[in-house]
Structure formats: structure tokens, C-alpha cells
Design a protein around this motif. Structure first.
Motif, PDB file in Angstrom:
ATOM      1  N   LEU A 190       0.796  -1.226   0.000  1.00 28.31           N
ATOM      2  CA  LEU A 190       0.000   0.000   0.000  1.00 28.31           C
ATOM      3  C   LEU A 190       0.832   1.282   0.000  1.00 28.31           C
ATOM      4  O   LEU A 190       0.488   2.247  -0.680  1.00 28.31           O
ATOM      5  CB  LEU A 190      -0.939   0.014   1.217  1.00 28.31           C
ATOM      6  CG  LEU A 190      -2.104  -0.968   1.146  1.00 28.31           C
ATOM      7  CD1 LEU A 190      -2.630  -1.271   2.536  1.00 28.31           C
ATOM      8  CD2 LEU A 190      -3.215  -0.412   0.271  1.00 28.31           C
ATOM      9  N   ARG A 191       1.893   1.315   0.748  1.00 31.44           N
ATOM     10  CA  ARG A 191       2.657   2.558   0.908  1.00 31.44           C
ATOM     11  C   ARG A 191       3.964   2.592   0.127  1.00 31.44           C
ATOM     12  O   ARG A 191       4.536   3.646  -0.073  1.00 31.44           O
ATOM     13  CB  ARG A 191       2.937   2.827   2.396  1.00 31.44           C
ATOM     14  CG  ARG A 191       1.701   2.855   3.287  1.00 31.44           C
ATOM     15  CD  ARG A 191       0.570   3.752   2.815  1.00 31.44           C
ATOM     16  NE  ARG A 191       0.972   5.133   2.626  1.00 31.44           N
ATOM     17  CZ  ARG A 191       0.238   6.053   2.018  1.00 31.44           C
ATOM     18  NH1 ARG A 191      -0.946   5.746   1.542  1.00 31.44           N
ATOM     19  NH2 ARG A 191       0.688   7.269   1.874  1.00 31.44           N
ATOM     20  N   ALA A 241      -6.275   0.575   3.629  1.00 29.35           N
ATOM     21  CA  ALA A 241      -5.626   1.626   4.405  1.00 29.35           C
ATOM     22  C   ALA A 241      -6.606   2.655   4.961  1.00 29.35           C
ATOM     23  O   ALA A 241      -6.456   3.100   6.090  1.00 29.35           O
ATOM     24  CB  ALA A 241      -4.563   2.323   3.564  1.00 29.35           C
ATOM     25  N   CYS A 242      -7.624   3.041   4.168  1.00 31.98           N
ATOM     26  CA  CYS A 242      -8.497   4.138   4.612  1.00 31.98           C
ATOM     27  C   CYS A 242      -9.988   3.823   4.571  1.00 31.98           C
ATOM     28  O   CYS A 242     -10.793   4.611   5.042  1.00 31.98           O
ATOM     29  CB  CYS A 242      -8.216   5.400   3.804  1.00 31.98           C
ATOM     30  SG  CYS A 242      -8.870   5.349   2.112  1.00 31.98           S
ATOM     31  N   HIS A 294      -1.153   2.547  -2.950  1.00 29.11           N
ATOM     32  CA  HIS A 294      -0.992   1.743  -4.160  1.00 29.11           C
ATOM     33  C   HIS A 294      -1.946   0.554  -4.099  1.00 29.11           C
ATOM     34  O   HIS A 294      -2.012  -0.153  -3.093  1.00 29.11           O
ATOM     35  CB  HIS A 294       0.456   1.236  -4.245  1.00 29.11           C
ATOM     36  CG  HIS A 294       0.687   0.272  -5.355  1.00 29.11           C
ATOM     37  ND1 HIS A 294       0.814   0.670  -6.668  1.00 29.11           N
ATOM     38  CD2 HIS A 294       0.811  -1.079  -5.351  1.00 29.11           C
ATOM     39  CE1 HIS A 294       1.014  -0.412  -7.422  1.00 29.11           C
ATOM     40  NE2 HIS A 294       1.018  -1.480  -6.643  1.00 29.11           N
ATOM     41  N   LEU A 295      -2.672   0.344  -5.191  1.00 30.58           N
ATOM     42  CA  LEU A 295      -3.621  -0.769  -5.273  1.00 30.58           C
ATOM     43  C   LEU A 295      -3.161  -1.836  -6.256  1.00 30.58           C
ATOM     44  O   LEU A 295      -3.340  -3.024  -6.022  1.00 30.58           O
ATOM     45  CB  LEU A 295      -5.000  -0.251  -5.680  1.00 30.58           C
ATOM     46  CG  LEU A 295      -5.577   0.867  -4.806  1.00 30.58           C
ATOM     47  CD1 LEU A 295      -6.839   1.438  -5.431  1.00 30.58           C
ATOM     48  CD2 LEU A 295      -5.842   0.360  -3.391  1.00 30.58           C
ATOM     49  N   GLY A 296      -2.599  -1.409  -7.364  1.00 28.31           N
ATOM     50  CA  GLY A 296      -2.183  -2.327  -8.419  1.00 28.31           C
ATOM     51  C   GLY A 296      -1.986  -1.560  -9.709  1.00 28.31           C
ATOM     52  O   GLY A 296      -1.553  -0.403  -9.689  1.00 28.31           O
ATOM     53  N   HIS A 297      -2.337  -2.184 -10.832  1.00 24.49           N
ATOM     54  CA  HIS A 297      -2.198  -1.548 -12.146  1.00 24.49           C
ATOM     55  C   HIS A 297      -3.439  -1.829 -12.985  1.00 24.49           C
ATOM     56  O   HIS A 297      -4.162  -2.792 -12.727  1.00 24.49           O
ATOM     57  CB  HIS A 297      -0.953  -2.075 -12.868  1.00 24.49           C
ATOM     58  CG  HIS A 297       0.319  -1.624 -12.237  1.00 24.49           C
ATOM     59  ND1 HIS A 297       0.904  -2.310 -11.190  1.00 24.49           N
ATOM     60  CD2 HIS A 297       1.103  -0.547 -12.476  1.00 24.49           C
ATOM     61  CE1 HIS A 297       2.007  -1.667 -10.815  1.00 24.49           C
ATOM     62  NE2 HIS A 297       2.147  -0.601 -11.580  1.00 24.49           N
ATOM     63  N   ILE A 312      -4.161  -7.690  -0.846  1.00 21.39           N
ATOM     64  CA  ILE A 312      -3.746  -7.093   0.418  1.00 21.39           C
ATOM     65  C   ILE A 312      -4.048  -5.591   0.468  1.00 21.39           C
ATOM     66  O   ILE A 312      -4.058  -4.991   1.531  1.00 21.39           O
ATOM     67  CB  ILE A 312      -2.254  -7.387   0.684  1.00 21.39           C
ATOM     68  CG1 ILE A 312      -1.951  -7.305   2.173  1.00 21.39           C
ATOM     69  CG2 ILE A 312      -1.352  -6.477  -0.146  1.00 21.39           C
ATOM     70  CD1 ILE A 312      -0.621  -7.912   2.556  1.00 21.39           C
ATOM     71  N   SER A 313      -4.349  -4.989  -0.677  1.00 19.78           N
ATOM     72  CA  SER A 313      -4.730  -3.574  -0.732  1.00 19.78           C
ATOM     73  C   SER A 313      -6.216  -3.378  -0.452  1.00 19.78           C
ATOM     74  O   SER A 313      -6.671  -2.251  -0.306  1.00 19.78           O
ATOM     75  CB  SER A 313      -4.414  -2.984  -2.109  1.00 19.78           C
ATOM     76  OG  SER A 313      -3.038  -2.996  -2.368  1.00 19.78           O
TER      77      SER A 313
END
Length: 137
Positions: free
Chosen positions: A24-25, A50-51, A103-106, A126-127
Motif C-alpha cells: 500500500l505505501r 488503508a483508509c 498503491h492498489l495495483g495496475h 492485500i490492498s
């Protein structure tokens, strides 16, 4: 870029597990085919781990057999931001949470999947956190 949820790095490190923090970070990637949501078919909303921002709905999730959860559209076009990523010697489009910048992915275009958008949001399990739909009507 300024985000609605901004925290010092030390706070992110205490709130997230080391593996969550790395993805994520620090824009890491979890190993293929091991994520919690890779094969999940539960109806619900996938939110940012995360949020808590709502990012994707289960009805846009599809089986791409790539090793990570795949979605063909974000829950709301403002839920994610797309950022050019030239790491690893290639040009890709990174997907981040617009609320906290995690960050989530692409996202990939034009791969030929039979989806309405011809896009594949390849997102790290995991995100995400799945919030199942309530059975109550």
C-alpha cells in the motif's frame, strides 16, 4: 498530490502489517495466486485496506487467471487515480486510492477480456478489504 487522508509514515507503519505497508505505501506487489480475494465470488464492496474508501464492486470482478483479483471498472471514477508508472523498465498505469494515495495495483487496456470496458484493474488482495453485501432487504 494532496489526499483527504494523510498520515505520517510512522503512523502508516503502526496501522498496517509489514506486508500491507510494503504494497500500500511502497507500491509493492504481493505474490501471484496467494491473495485472499483472488478467487472470491462473494457479493459486496471492495474498499481500501488503508483508509476504507469504496473502490470496486463484486459485480465488476472477473476471472482473468492472472493471479490477482481483476475488476473491469472502479466503483466510481473518482475512487481511483491513474498514475504513469515507468518502473521495472516498462510503461504501466498504476492504480491508487484517491482518498489516501495508497498503491492498489495496475490497470491494463485492450487485453481482449470479454468485459464491457476492455480494461483489467489488476489489484493486490492485500490492498483491499471485502465488505459483503447484507442479506437483509
Amino acid at each position: 498530490m494532496s489526499y483527504d487522508v494523510e498520515k505520517p509514515d510512522e503512523q502508516w507503519r503502526t496501522e498496517l502489517s509489514p506486508a500491507e505497508y510494503a504494497v500500500l505505501r511502497q507500491a509493492g506487489t504481493e505474490p501471484a495466486f496467494v491473495g485472499e480475494y483472488t478467487d472470491t465470488k462473494t457479493a459486496g464492496v471492495y474498499s481500501c485496506r488503508a483508509c476504507g474508501a469504496e473502490l470496486f464492486r463484486s459485480d465488476t470482478k472477473f476471472e482473468s487467471h492472472c493471479g490477482w483479483p481483476s475488476f473491469y471498472d472502479a466503483r466510481n471514477s473518482d475512487a481511483v487515480e491513474l498514475v504513469s508508472d515507468t518502473s521495472l523498465g516498462m510503461i504501466r498505469t498504476e492504480v491508487r486510492c484517491t482518498r489516501c494515495g495508497s498503491h492498489l495495483g495496475h490497470v491494463f487496456d485492450g487485453e481482449g477480456y470479454p468485459t464491457p470496458t476492455d480494461q483489467r484493474y489488476c489489484i493486490n488482495s492485500i490492498s483491499l478489504r471485502l465488505i459483503p453485501d447484507s442479506d437483509e432487504g
